[in-house]
Scaffold this active site. Structure first.
Site, short mmCIF file in Angstrom:
data_model
loop_
_atom_site.label_atom_id
_atom_site.label_comp_id
_atom_site.label_asym_id
_atom_site.label_seq_id
_atom_site.Cartn_x
_atom_site.Cartn_y
_atom_site.Cartn_z
CG ASN A 22 -17.22 -9.51 -7.33
OD1 ASN A 22 -17.02 -10.53 -7.33
ND2 ASN A 22 -16.51 -8.54 -7.65
CE LYS A 99 -15.16 7.18 0.43
NZ LYS A 99 -14.05 8.20 0.37
CB ILE A 101 -13.40 -1.49 7.46
CG1 ILE A 101 -13.86 -2.00 5.88
CG2 ILE A 101 -14.48 -2.05 8.71
CD1 ILE A 101 -15.35 -1.60 5.71
CG ASN A 115 -11.58 -6.96 0.13
OD1 ASN A 115 -12.53 -6.35 -0.72
ND2 ASN A 115 -10.00 -6.57 -0.30
CG HIS A 117 -6.93 -7.62 -4.21
ND1 HIS A 117 -7.08 -6.07 -3.92
CD2 HIS A 117 -5.91 -7.60 -4.99
CE1 HIS A 117 -6.02 -5.50 -4.45
NE2 HIS A 117 -5.35 -6.51 -4.94
CG ASP A 158 -5.70 -5.26 -0.64
OD1 ASP A 158 -6.62 -5.27 -0.37
OD2 ASP A 158 -5.07 -4.10 -1.36
CD GLU A 187 -13.02 -9.71 -8.79
OE1 GLU A 187 -13.45 -9.12 -8.02
OE2 GLU A 187 -12.10 -8.81 -9.56
#
Ligand code: GAR
Length: 205
Positions: A22, A99, A101, A115, A117, A158, A187
């Site tokens: 990405n 990880k 944030i 983000n 997903h 999420d 993506e």
């Protein structure tokens, strides 16, 4: 929601843990002029992440920051914050970053952390839903469609506002691996698309 209007070329910091495909798509779109943005830093918790190599090849500053390199929590946080501030980062983009944030960064960059997903949130999100686990769960649930979601990162995993989604059919003979491949293709398109819309003020956060 606080309004955030972009006046100049948008400055991005990417956080990535693994392959960084990405990240590569965004680098490519910046280099070929499709995306008017600048990647000013790539941060990884994983010193062997190929994402770091991709960044180095594109002359982007890289940083390996983890709980091993910075065992003290405050030091860990301040190290990341110093990079973001010194490089005048407008948006943080998580690109396969595995990880959490820290809350202080989420608060400081509220509405400015994105983000991607690999599913259609709010389905197949939350704890344990990352990478191939997501595609395995989609196949096991016999879903007919999956896809990718770009969303704002807030304090819950999420959970933040969904900015963009695109779907893909799940075929009967799809495996988690073939589905991952199909979703990744989406993506690679939609992350740059959302960043472009933000940079053009067409998505106002
Ligand atoms: C991507 O599929 C991304 O959506 C996913 O990890 C992969 C990273 O691939 N992220 C998550 O699952 C976050 N919950 P990449 O390193 O090749 O970009």
């Amino acid at each position: 929601m606080r309004k955030y209007k972009i006046m100049n070329k948008i400055k991005l910091a990417a956080f990535a843990s693994h392959s960084g495909s990405n990240l590569q798509a965004i680098i490519d779109n910046i280099q070929n002029g499709k995306l008017n943005a600048e990647l000013v830093a790539v941060i990884s918790n994983n010193s062997t992440a190929y994402a770091l190599e991709r960044a180095r090849l594109a002359n982007i500053d890289t940083f390996h920051i983890s709980s091993k390199t910075h065992p003290n929590e405050i030091d860990y946080l301040n190290t990341i914050l110093n990079i973001l501030e010194s490089k005048k980062v407008d948006f943080i983009i998580l690109a396969g970053y595995m990880k959490p944030i820290p809350a202080e960064i989420i608060n400081k960059y509220y509405n400015r952390i994105l983000n991607i997903h690999p599913a259609l949130l709010p389905k197949f999100g939350g704890s344990g839903m990352y990478g191939m686990n997501v595609h395995k769960a989609v196949i096991e649930s016999k879903e007919k469609i999956s896809g990718a979601t770009v969303h704002i990162v807030d304090e819950k995993y999420d959970n933040g506002k969904i900015l963009y989604q695109e779907s893909v059919n799940v075929d009967e003979n799809d495996t988690p691996e073939t589905l991952a491949e199909k979703v990744l293709q989406i993506e690679h398109k939609i992350y740059s698309k959302v960043i472009k819309l933000i940079s053009e003020g067409k998505i106002v956060l």
